[in-house]
Design an enzyme around this catalytic site. Structure first.
Site, PDB file in Angstrom:
ATOM      1  CG  HIS A  72      -7.947  15.711  -4.226  1.00 49.60           C
ATOM      2  ND1 HIS A  72      -6.783  15.583  -4.963  1.00 49.60           N
ATOM      3  CD2 HIS A  72      -8.645  16.726  -4.801  1.00 49.60           C
ATOM      4  CE1 HIS A  72      -6.777  16.492  -5.931  1.00 49.60           C
ATOM      5  NE2 HIS A  72      -7.897  17.193  -5.847  1.00 49.60           N
ATOM      6  CE1 TYR A 201       2.632  11.028  -4.401  1.00 44.03           C
ATOM      7  CE2 TYR A 201       0.253  10.819  -4.671  1.00 44.03           C
ATOM      8  CZ  TYR A 201       1.350  11.391  -4.043  1.00 44.03           C
ATOM      9  OH  TYR A 201       1.149  12.327  -3.060  1.00 44.03           O
ATOM     10  N   PRO A 293       9.312  14.327  -0.132  1.00 39.49           N
ATOM     11  CG  PRO A 293       9.457  15.469  -2.162  1.00 39.49           C
ATOM     12  CD  PRO A 293      10.303  14.847  -1.085  1.00 39.49           C
ATOM     13  CE  LYS A 297       1.511  11.206   5.361  1.00 39.67           C
ATOM     14  NZ  LYS A 297       0.095  11.561   5.396  1.00 39.67           N
ATOM     15  CE1 TYR A 385      -0.652  10.741  -0.627  1.00 38.75           C
ATOM     16  CE2 TYR A 385      -2.863  11.612  -0.374  1.00 38.75           C
ATOM     17  CZ  TYR A 385      -1.630  11.651  -0.985  1.00 38.75           C
ATOM     18  OH  TYR A 385      -1.379  12.588  -1.968  1.00 38.75           O
TER      19      TYR A 385
END
Length: 390
Positions: A72, A201, A293, A297, A385
């Site tokens: 991704h 998200y 979550p 991480k 990220y």
């Protein structure tokens, strides 16, 4: 029995550390209180940072990750009925993440350990760590009704938040820091195509939502719920109707409902115990820290702990230097706290908190608007990220 490094816990952290040590000629034994089937049945995270993916390749266990994992190069934030894509690749000079289930990673590591004929003991009971503050630590345990003892140079505590390792450190040695969030994630796993090519998200007045995936045919969806919710009260119809309400229309119409393979509520917590070393005991992964979550991480932090601990142990045995072991806790904690900060920030920005004031709601909206309108803000999000450098 005698070994150089005793590893408590056969999750990804313990197995990866054992594999790296074995490849470097450092003896190790893994002890696990559960069965192999139980370990493989645990459904956990599936987003692998660039650094952990590279470490797995270096360790020779990245073939299936590269073959079956989903690369991704971005993900989406959805809010106010619209979406903003975070271009990980473009904002971090080519870094990305790989979607690959923790169960599959654990299976790869188990198979690698079996192939190397490295010793592992599963379903051990009554595990007791002794002599950690001296030169001769040992672990007493029972397997199949027989008491045994493992003598070693060092103990790696990779047995999770509820394991025996951290609990073996005397009272007053550790400083612990914790925040428990007043909500959880209701997660549903189903054999349906993902709602989008990348993770989404979503921040909504009704609460947070996440569209994730394990493969091109298996998806993982989450909605924020109160902690006292009962998963059994949520039928598939109710769950998917609520999920769609929290998504922009263009994404909601691509959500394909399906029967739940697994459904559960995960509480959200931030936790750190420091230092991560006491005597001959070194903590790694969830034994030392927990992150919500939201930032993906948890597994990745365990990977960086393992990297630091492996390098320190290799330096001890190959170069006869204790400098790496002495620096392990401080080195690991620097990265832990940065990941804790990022996960806390993501959680704070994307979730609805009980009793939020209109001012706090506007601050969340302003934060998301700033990310969507500022390349610098998007770049900071992307950098965290994909994973900060080891």
């Amino acid at each position: 029995m005698r070994t150089q490094v005793a590893i408590v816990g056969a999750g990804p952290a313990g197995l990866l550390l054992g594999h790296l040590l074995t490849r470097s000629g450092i003896g190790n034994v893994v002890l696990e209180r559960r069965s192999p089937d139980y370990v493989l049945s645990r459904i956990r995270a599936g987003v692998i940072e660039q650094g952990l993916a590279d470490l797995l390749r270096e360790a020779g266990v990245g073939d299936r990750l590269d073959r079956e994992g989903l690369l991704h190069t971005g993900f989406s934030l959805a809010f106010a009925g619209r979406r903003h894509r975070i271009d990980l690749d473009g904002l971090t000079a080519g870094k990305c993440v790989t979607v690959y289930g923790q169960t599959e990673l654990t299976r790869d590591l188990m198979e690698a350990r079996a192939k190397a004929s490295a010793p592992s003991f599963y379903e051990v009971e009554h595990v007791e760590l002794a002599g950690l503050d001296g030169d001769r630590p040992s672990i007493r345990f029972r397997q199949k009704g027989i008491d045994d003892e493992l003598n070693c140079d060092f103990v790696a505590g990779c047995d999770g938040f509820h394991g025996v390792s951290r609990a073996s450190i005397p009272s007053g040695v550790l400083n612990t820091f914790e925040r428990v969030y007043p909500f959880g994630w209701l997660g549903l796993l189903a054999d349906v195509p993902p709602a989008d090519e990348e993770l989404v998200y979503a921040s909504h007045d009704r609460g947070f939502a996440l569209c994730s995936m394990r493969s091109l045919t298996r998806s993982r969806f989450y909605v924020q719920v109160p902690l006292d919710e009962n998963p059994e009260d949520w039928t598939e119809i109710r769950f998917f109707d609520e999920l769609k309400r929290r998504l922009p229309e263009e994404i909601a119409r691509r959500v394909r409902p399906g029967p739940a393979i697994e459904k559960s509520i995960a509480p959200l917590r931030s936790f750190v115990a420091e230092p991560m070393r006491w005597g001959r005991l070194f903590l790694a992964g969830d034994a030392a820290h927990i992150v919500p979550p939201t930032g993906a991480k948890g597994l990745n932090l365990a990977g960086s702990d393992v990297r630091y601990l492996f390098e320190a142990l290799r330096e001890h045995y190959h170069e006869k230097s204790g400098a790496g072991l002495d620096a392990y806790s401080a080195r690991a904690l620097r990265r832990v706290w940065k990941a804790e900060r990022f996960s806390w920030w993501m959680t704070s920005v994307l979730h609805r908190f009980p009793g939020m004031s209109p001012f706090e709601e506007r601050m969340q909206q302003a934060e998301l608007d700033y990310i969507a309108s500022s390349r610098a803000a998007s770049a900071a999000l992307a950098e965290n990220y994909v994973g900060l450098p080891y």
